[in-house]
Design a protein around this motif. Structure first.
Motif, PDB file in Angstrom:
ATOM      1  N   HIS A 128      57.669  53.913  12.936  1.00  0.00           N
ATOM      2  CA  HIS A 128      56.532  53.753  12.640  1.00  0.00           C
ATOM      3  C   HIS A 128      55.981  53.866  11.588  1.00  0.00           C
ATOM      4  O   HIS A 128      55.525  55.379  11.407  1.00  0.00           O
ATOM      5  CB  HIS A 128      55.025  53.756  14.438  1.00  0.00           C
ATOM      6  N   VAL A 140      58.310  49.434  12.510  1.00  0.00           N
ATOM      7  CA  VAL A 140      59.899  48.498  11.800  1.00  0.00           C
ATOM      8  C   VAL A 140      60.873  48.884  12.558  1.00  0.00           C
ATOM      9  O   VAL A 140      60.905  49.856  12.765  1.00  0.00           O
ATOM     10  CB  VAL A 140      59.837  49.191  10.466  1.00  0.00           C
ATOM     11  N   ASP A 141      61.865  47.709  12.133  1.00  0.00           N
ATOM     12  CA  ASP A 141      63.128  47.610  12.745  1.00  0.00           C
ATOM     13  C   ASP A 141      63.954  48.510  11.856  1.00  0.00           C
ATOM     14  O   ASP A 141      64.810  47.712  10.880  1.00  0.00           O
ATOM     15  CB  ASP A 141      64.161  46.438  13.071  1.00  0.00           C
ATOM     16  N   LEU A 163      52.847  47.532   3.468  1.00  0.00           N
ATOM     17  CA  LEU A 163      53.023  47.771   4.608  1.00  0.00           C
ATOM     18  C   LEU A 163      54.009  46.105   4.190  1.00  0.00           C
ATOM     19  O   LEU A 163      55.562  46.635   5.348  1.00  0.00           O
ATOM     20  CB  LEU A 163      52.792  47.797   5.206  1.00  0.00           C
ATOM     21  N   ARG A 164      53.405  44.891   4.168  1.00  0.00           N
ATOM     22  CA  ARG A 164      54.391  43.763   4.593  1.00  0.00           C
ATOM     23  C   ARG A 164      56.037  43.671   3.885  1.00  0.00           C
ATOM     24  O   ARG A 164      57.239  43.939   4.313  1.00  0.00           O
ATOM     25  CB  ARG A 164      53.948  42.603   4.530  1.00  0.00           C
ATOM     26  N   ARG A 194      58.800  46.937   5.061  1.00  0.00           N
ATOM     27  CA  ARG A 194      59.356  46.103   5.945  1.00  0.00           C
ATOM     28  C   ARG A 194      60.023  45.474   5.856  1.00  0.00           C
ATOM     29  O   ARG A 194      61.362  45.030   6.300  1.00  0.00           O
ATOM     30  CB  ARG A 194      58.265  45.568   6.979  1.00  0.00           C
ATOM     31  N   HIS A 195      59.492  44.601   5.634  1.00  0.00           N
ATOM     32  CA  HIS A 195      61.143  43.576   4.593  1.00  0.00           C
ATOM     33  C   HIS A 195      61.977  44.084   3.953  1.00  0.00           C
ATOM     34  O   HIS A 195      63.215  44.350   4.204  1.00  0.00           O
ATOM     35  CB  HIS A 195      59.923  42.071   3.708  1.00  0.00           C
ATOM     36  N   ILE A 242      50.565  44.186  11.828  1.00  0.00           N
ATOM     37  CA  ILE A 242      49.843  45.479  10.359  1.00  0.00           C
ATOM     38  C   ILE A 242      48.893  45.306  10.369  1.00  0.00           C
ATOM     39  O   ILE A 242      47.899  44.699  10.902  1.00  0.00           O
ATOM     40  CB  ILE A 242      50.500  44.578   8.753  1.00  0.00           C
ATOM     41  N   ALA A 281      64.108  54.806   6.055  1.00  0.00           N
ATOM     42  CA  ALA A 281      62.068  54.390   5.781  1.00  0.00           C
ATOM     43  C   ALA A 281      61.831  55.968   4.651  1.00  0.00           C
ATOM     44  O   ALA A 281      61.162  55.282   3.741  1.00  0.00           O
ATOM     45  CB  ALA A 281      61.762  54.412   6.669  1.00  0.00           C
ATOM     46  N   VAL A 326      52.330  50.037  10.730  1.00  0.00           N
ATOM     47  CA  VAL A 326      53.526  49.163  10.741  1.00  0.00           C
ATOM     48  C   VAL A 326      54.724  49.504  11.403  1.00  0.00           C
ATOM     49  O   VAL A 326      54.914  50.983  10.963  1.00  0.00           O
ATOM     50  CB  VAL A 326      53.989  48.330  10.002  1.00  0.00           C
ATOM     51  N   GLU A 338      63.994  46.340   6.528  1.00  0.00           N
ATOM     52  CA  GLU A 338      64.950  44.797   8.015  1.00  0.00           C
ATOM     53  C   GLU A 338      65.924  43.798   6.907  1.00  0.00           C
ATOM     54  O   GLU A 338      66.714  44.246   8.051  1.00  0.00           O
ATOM     55  CB  GLU A 338      63.605  44.448   8.505  1.00  0.00           C
TER      56      GLU A 338
END
Length: 225
Positions: free
Chosen positions: A172, A64-65, A202-203, A206-207, A43, A71, A62, A210
């Motif tokens: 992204h 992200v998968d 963003l963390r 992402r969590h 990040i 998203a 960030v 994902e």
């Protein structure tokens, strides 16, 4: 979220793509002046000066998968905001204007002795016709809701979220924000708001995506047919 509603949402959004790009205060393609502030765990957070303001603008990004549609849905669902914004105590939709515009209320719970902040945001979003890129633009609206005792109403804030499909499976996500907190805020808290806040947001996003915990939530379900 129902498939039919998602398809109608993206068709309506595509028509607004060019308009939204021209509205963004954090101009697309304007990369000058960004100063690195934090880079950790994939990040990246930057800041830059804004003419006429003592508060710096902040950009965070960030990879992200996750699916593009998931998203976009997560970021549009106001009810999910407290799950990824650690300062947010309450977020709700005040009014739905159209399939690509609404008005949201955000209440941020700040640590004592700083007064809580709240704001009313007009949100407009668009998705490119090929569904490779989406933007969500937010700016403060005045005079929509009465002020609440004990909360300082933020009157100057704008930002944009950009979600782009990656080369491989994934997206992204970039956020650019400029907000005046509306009154004195200690340096340590301003740092938390301007650097740690976007980083943690963003963390958490992402969590949620994902781990597939980023459910679109009741706000978008109620809008579905």
């Amino acid at each position: 979220m129902a498939t039919g509603f998602r398809q109608r949402l993206f068709r309506a959004c595509a028509a607004l793509s060019a308009l939204l790009a021209s509205m963004c205060a954090c101009g697309e393609g304007d990369t000058g002046g960004w100063r690195p502030e934090k880079s950790e765990d994939g990040i990246h957070v930057y800041s830059r000066a804004v003419e006429g303001s003592s508060v710096r603008a902040v950009k965070a990004e960030v990879a992200v998968d996750a699916a593009f549609e998931d998203a976009v849905a997560l970021l549009l669902d106001a009810s999910q905001r407290p799950r990824w914004d650690e300062l947010c105590a309450e977020a709700s939709i005040v009014r739905r204007v159209s399939e690509t515009e609404d008005v949201a209320y955000i209440h941020n719970d700040l640590p004592w002795p700083v007064s809580d902040r709240d704001m009313v945001l007009r949100r407009i979003w668009s998705v490119d016709a090929d569904r490779s890129r989406a933007q969500i633009r937010a700016s403060v609206m005045d005079g929509v809701l009465p002020e609440i005792a004990g909360r300082v109403r933020v009157t100057h804030a704008d930002g944009v979220w950009t979600i782009e499909r990656g080369d491989a499976a994934g997206v992204h996500i970039t956020t650019e924000i400029h907000a005046d907190p509306g009154g004195p805020v200690p340096d340590w808290l301003m740092n938390a708001l301007s650097v740690q806040g976007p980083y943690k947001a963003l963390r958490n996003i992402r969590h949620l995506l994902e781990s597939r915990e980023g459910d679109p939530g009741p706000e978008l379900r109620r809008a579905a047919p």
